[in-house]
Design a protein around this motif. Structure first.
Motif, PDB file in Angstrom:
ATOM      1  N   ILE A 701       8.757  -2.177 -12.812  1.00 40.80           N
ATOM      2  CA  ILE A 701       9.250  -1.987 -11.126  1.00 40.80           C
ATOM      3  C   ILE A 701      10.714  -1.483 -11.297  1.00 40.80           C
ATOM      4  N   LYS A 735      -0.998   2.381  -5.446  1.00 42.51           N
ATOM      5  CA  LYS A 735       0.231   1.808  -5.854  1.00 42.51           C
ATOM      6  C   LYS A 735       0.208   0.483  -6.172  1.00 42.51           C
ATOM      7  N   ASP A 739       5.095  -2.460  -5.246  1.00 40.78           N
ATOM      8  CA  ASP A 739       5.181  -1.308  -4.241  1.00 40.78           C
ATOM      9  C   ASP A 739       4.533  -1.827  -2.933  1.00 40.78           C
ATOM     10  N   GLU A 743       6.516  -2.416   0.589  1.00 34.31           N
ATOM     11  CA  GLU A 743       6.174  -1.639   1.734  1.00 34.31           C
ATOM     12  C   GLU A 743       5.819  -2.286   2.973  1.00 34.31           C
TER      13      GLU A 743
END
Length: 946
Positions: A701, A735, A739, A743
């Protein structure tokens, strides 16, 4: 070594039934042979049966060899009717087919479905089965019918006897009969002509005996399960109706119930309950009598009245859910828990008012208050259902909990109950409590007993003889109202019923079972001291589980309940090991430990869902962790500490392994990869992990991304799992969870803060589950310090994207921080920060064990319904059994736990949970791509307009 006759039986039956389902070793015969009663017999052979053909094969062979057999379902029976020293036949959880009538007016059930499962199947039709025992979540249909188990609301009008439509039976000679099928009945008429004629003559004889007929009519106006259901002899003319109603309450002594069809009853959704405190027992009992007479004359509608004496209230007054004022009550205060149900809220209000008016003349300690709040009244009833085990939790370790079960005619209720209390005082059972179904005059009394002392056994016998005389003779009541006769009251049936009725019961037994091979010693037993023999002790083993009374309430929740042992059975074995060690028999104790390793330790998911089903919160998962810790070597502890201290390097190794696995998968293809890894696992004797087509890819990540300053701040801790394990190769998502979470948070207007040294942080769960407590504490402490700093010592909420890790943090941290997992965070914050627009596509959700224990099951459903108008929740899937890495190393645990998943998620297009490892197994067993619920929340939301 088995006796020769049992060895011969084993050799022959194993040609028809898989040896994997037949047990003769000391561990399984002891574990599977234990029920909830205070008696113990150890079977020579235990067989788990999946279908009626297997049962028929067993019965025919046992009949030919003159070997006795006992049938057992859930093992929640309390009177010693589900144990054996010969052959024990257990209905496995796979013996559970069902069929519901098109109008839901009746339901056909195989014996291994629990009562709760049956009601779950009927819920959509606003129907339920009549019987409602307190053990309904664990008790199986076969046992409910065989014991004529009733409960809090069904009384004598909706029990198995009164709601029976038809049965499929297997008799002692192996003959099968379907009482709902004319062809089957015609065939039986030809093969069992004499049987039916004898049965008809028994009926005629009973009907013509005026004194006996009147006694039967009187005694069955109240609850009665003492002896056989001889009311069938006077209630029916048709031989098959007589036959099948005699089976109800026969406790497996007359035939095996292959299937039962119940007429269903209405399940009224509008209901209200009140917990009312009367000044004393006399006042409460007179209130019950008035309520009963008013209900019988149609003046009021009251569905249940449960009595709890002061001692019962004391046993639960420290429960956080109970009102604090209970502790201040006088010693005589007695409570009634009253419930009334209606077709609609308007009628419910009328009924509540009528009950309140009727009770005005009685002295109460608090104002009468009826609640319609589902959460509140469900809590009342949950506490009431847990009274019996709750008493067991406060007993002296090593003593046994006795629960007796009597019923009185309503007109003598107060006088008889006060006399019963007096007998407790006379014999020194000062801790005894009384509670039960007062509207039916049915009380349970519970006390603790030491069976290791002959003087104590004599005291128990003296008490019971006086109770028998008081209940059966003086007050003409029932010695067993709903728990069945078993071995417990077999010696006293003639005292209650008299010689004529008892002789008729003997004739019934001889007609159905002339060789007396079906559950011998139960109901019909000429040994006048049967109730004092084969008594079970509960020796201390570990304070984590010593309060267990072996009730079995935990068993349906356990993911290993069909492949190895249940929490109750694990405790049974540990008690036996401790007992053997205490008497110096270390050799046999060692044998048990070796047998226990796989069944007890390695296939325990340590999910601790057993504690959520246990009325006293016994956590057998914690016992397993304790035992694992005891087995650790110094070198293994050193390795664990090294891993903990070099955690980022360890995660790099995990990523390398995932990357290599997925590379080989890509080269070989799914089919060849499965063959290769299966062969490798077989060659290594299951030492190598199982490979799954849903194995996640390795990921890294990136926490360096552009953010806007915001007054709304959140600390985001991505778990080590979500930092290393990404989407599987078959996933259509684009994704990764990290993520998606970022978001979603940014869409909601949050500034995200990450804890320092993130790559080395872990909650400690991977270590604690294996018993590495020091390493677990190290990682937990490091994480707590990092989160304290990141959250400005609790100023900002903390989000973890994985539920099990969140729960571990909550349990381990010494500082009070606001920690949230995805479900709770979404409902606490995102619900207000974002606009939700639900989709119509069918979804399914899986609530992890951790989420359940955090009380998030209903919240997850609420969140799912905010996201979709069509939510499918599999009713028989609790813990998924993946248990971190258990799903790789012991995949049979995952297979067993999710055996119903695919059929119960049929129709779902998307699937969601809150734990990556759980999602691996869930995806494999459903064929759906399970992902975090944050994927769906992100899909259906948008930022709120300013």
């Amino acid at each position: 070594m088995l006796e020769s006759k049992y060895q011969k039986f084993f050799d022959e039956i194993s040609t028809k039934i898989s040896k994997e389902k037949i047990f003769t070793d000391k561990l399984h015969t002891l574990a599977y042979g234990t029920d909830a009663s205070f008696y113990r017999l150890i079977p020579k052979v235990v067989i788990k049966t999946d279908n009626a053909q297997e049962v028929q094969n067993i019965i025919e062979l046992a009949n030919n060899m003159n070997l006795s057999i006992t049938f057992r379902a859930g093992g929640t029976s309390l009177s010693g009717q589900a144990i054996s020293d010969s052959i024990l036949v257990i209905t496995s959880r796979n013996f559970s087919n069902f069929k519901i009538a098109s109008d839901a007016s009746f339901i056909s059930l195989q014996p291994a479905l629990t009562g709760a499962q049956a009601n779950g199947l009927l819920a959509r039709y606003s129907k339920k089965i009549g019987p409602d025992p307190a053990s309904i979540n664990a008790a199986m249909i076969g046992g409910i019918a065989a014991n004529n188990a009733s409960g809090m609301c069904c009384g004598v009008s909706q029990n198995s006897y009164k709601t029976l439509k038809s049965m499929k039976l297997i008799f002692a000679d192996g003959t099968k009969l379907d009482t709902g099928d004319e062809n089957s009945k015609n065939k039986f008429r030809k093969t069992h002509k004499d049987f039916l004629e004898d049965l008809k003559s028994f009926s005629n004889e009973t009907k013509s005996n005026e004194e006996l007929r009147e006694k039967i009519e009187k005694k069955f106006k109240i609850k009665n399960t003492c002896g056989y259901s001889i009311n069938a002899l006077i209630d029916f003319e048709d031989e098959f109706e007589i036959l099948q109603h005699l089976i109800i309450g026969s406790e497996g002594t007359l035939a095996f119930i292959e299937e039962i069809t119940y007429y269903t009853v209405e399940d009224l959704k509008d209901k209200a309950s009140a917990l009312i405190y009367f000044k004393d027992m006399n006042e409460a009992c007179h209130a019950v009598t008035k309520l009963k007479l008013a209900r019988d004359s149609k003046q009021i509608i009251v569905d249940a009245v449960e009595l709890m004496d002061r001692a019962a209230l004391k046993s639960i007054e420290n429960d956080p859910a109970m009102p604090i004022f209970i502790k201040d009550f006088d010693d005589e205060v007695t409570a009634l828990l009253i419930e009334t149900r209606a077709l609609n809220d308007e009628k419910l209000n009328i009924q509540i008012n009528e009950i309140e008016q009727l009770l005005k003349e009685f002295s109460v300690e608090r104002d009468i208050y009826f609640t319609k709040d589902e959460q509140e009244y469900n809590l009342y009833w949950k506490i009431r259902k847990g009274l019996f085990p709750a008493v067991g939790a406060v007993r002296v370790t090593g003593t046994t909990v006795i629960i007796e079960d009597v019923a009185y005619p309503i007109e003598v209720l107060a006088e008889a109950t006060l006399e019963l209390q007096g007998l407790f005082q006379k014999y020194g059972y000062t801790e005894a409590i009384i509670f039960g179904h007062a509207l039916d005059g049915n009380f349970h009394f519970v006390f603790t007993q030491d069976f290791s002392d002959e003087k104590e056994v004599k005291r128990y016998d003296d008490l019971m003889n006086e109770v028998v005389n008081s209940v059966a003779l003086k007050y003409q009541g029932s010695l067993k109202a709903e728990h069945g006769t078993g071995r417990n009251m077999a010696a006293f049936i003639e005292v209650e019923w008299g010689k004529t009725a008892y002789d008729m019961m003997k004739k019934i037994k001889n007609l159905f079972d002339p060789k007396s091979l079906l559950n011998p010693g139960v109901i019909i037993n000429d040994d006048k001291e049967a109730h004092l023999k084969n008594l079970k002790t509960l020796p201390a083993t570990n304070e984590i589980v010593d309060k267990c009374i072996e009730c079995g309430f935990c068993e349906p929740t356990c993911p290993s309940n069909e492949i190895t042992l249940t929490p109750r059975q694990r405790i049974v074995i540990n008690r036996e090991i401790s007992r053997l060690e205490s008497i110096g028999n270390t050799k046999e104790a060692k044998e048990y430990k070796e047998l226990y390793q796989y069944d007890g330790i390695e296939t325990c998911a340590t999910c601790s869902l057993c504690s959520s089903a246990c009325p006293v919160k016994i956590d057998t998962g914690s016992l397993t962790k304790h035992l694992r810790a005891e087995q650790l070597t110094s070198s293994s502890k050193n390795i664990a500490n090294f891993v903990a201290n070099n955690f980022s390097t360890t995660l790099a190794g995990v990523r390398f392994g995932l990357h290599s696995s997925n590379f080989i998968h890509k080269v070989l293809g799914t089919s060849n990869m499965q063959k290769f890894t299966k062969s490798l696992r077989s060659f290594s004797k299951n030492k190598t992990p199982k490979w799954s087509a849903y194995m996640p890819k390795a990921i890294n990540i990136n926490i360096s991304f552009e953010q806007k300053d915001s007054d709304k701040k959140v600390v985001y801790f991505p778990s080590c799992i979500s930092r290393t394990m990404g989407l599987n190769s078959a996933s259509k998502e684009e994704k990764e969870l990290f993520d998606i979470t970022v978001e979603l948070l940014q869409k909601a207007g949050y500034q995200i803060i990450f804890p320092q040294n993130l790559s080395n942080l872990c909650c400690g769960m991977p270590f604690s589950s294996k018993g590495f407590n020091d390493a677990s504490h190290t990682k937990s402490s490091q994480l707590e310090e990092a989160l304290l700093n990141a959250s400005e010592f609790g100023e900002y909420p903390i989000l973890c994207d994985t539920s099990p890790c969140t729960k571990k943090m909550m349990e381990s941290f010494s500082h009070k921080l606001s920690i949230y997992e995805p479900i709770d965070f979404a409902l606490t914050f995102l619900k207000n920060d974002l606009e939700f627009t639900p989709i119509d596509e069918a979804i399914t959700i899986h609530t992890t064990c951790s989420s359940r224990k955090m009380g998030l099951e209903d919240k997850f459903k609420k969140l799912a319904l905010m996201c979709s108008t069509n939510v499918i929740i599999p009713s028989d899937v609790k813990c998924c059994g993946f248990a971190g890495d258990r799903g790789f190393n012991f995949p049979e645990l995952n297979d067993s736990a999710l055996r119903y998943l695919k059929t119960q998620t049929d129709g779902a297009k998307m699937a969601f949970s809150t734990s990556k490892t759980c999602e691996i197994g869930l995806s494999e067993h459903s064929g759906l791509d399970y992902n975090s619920i944050f994927y769906l929340v992100n899909q259906v939301t948008k930022a709120k307009s300013l």
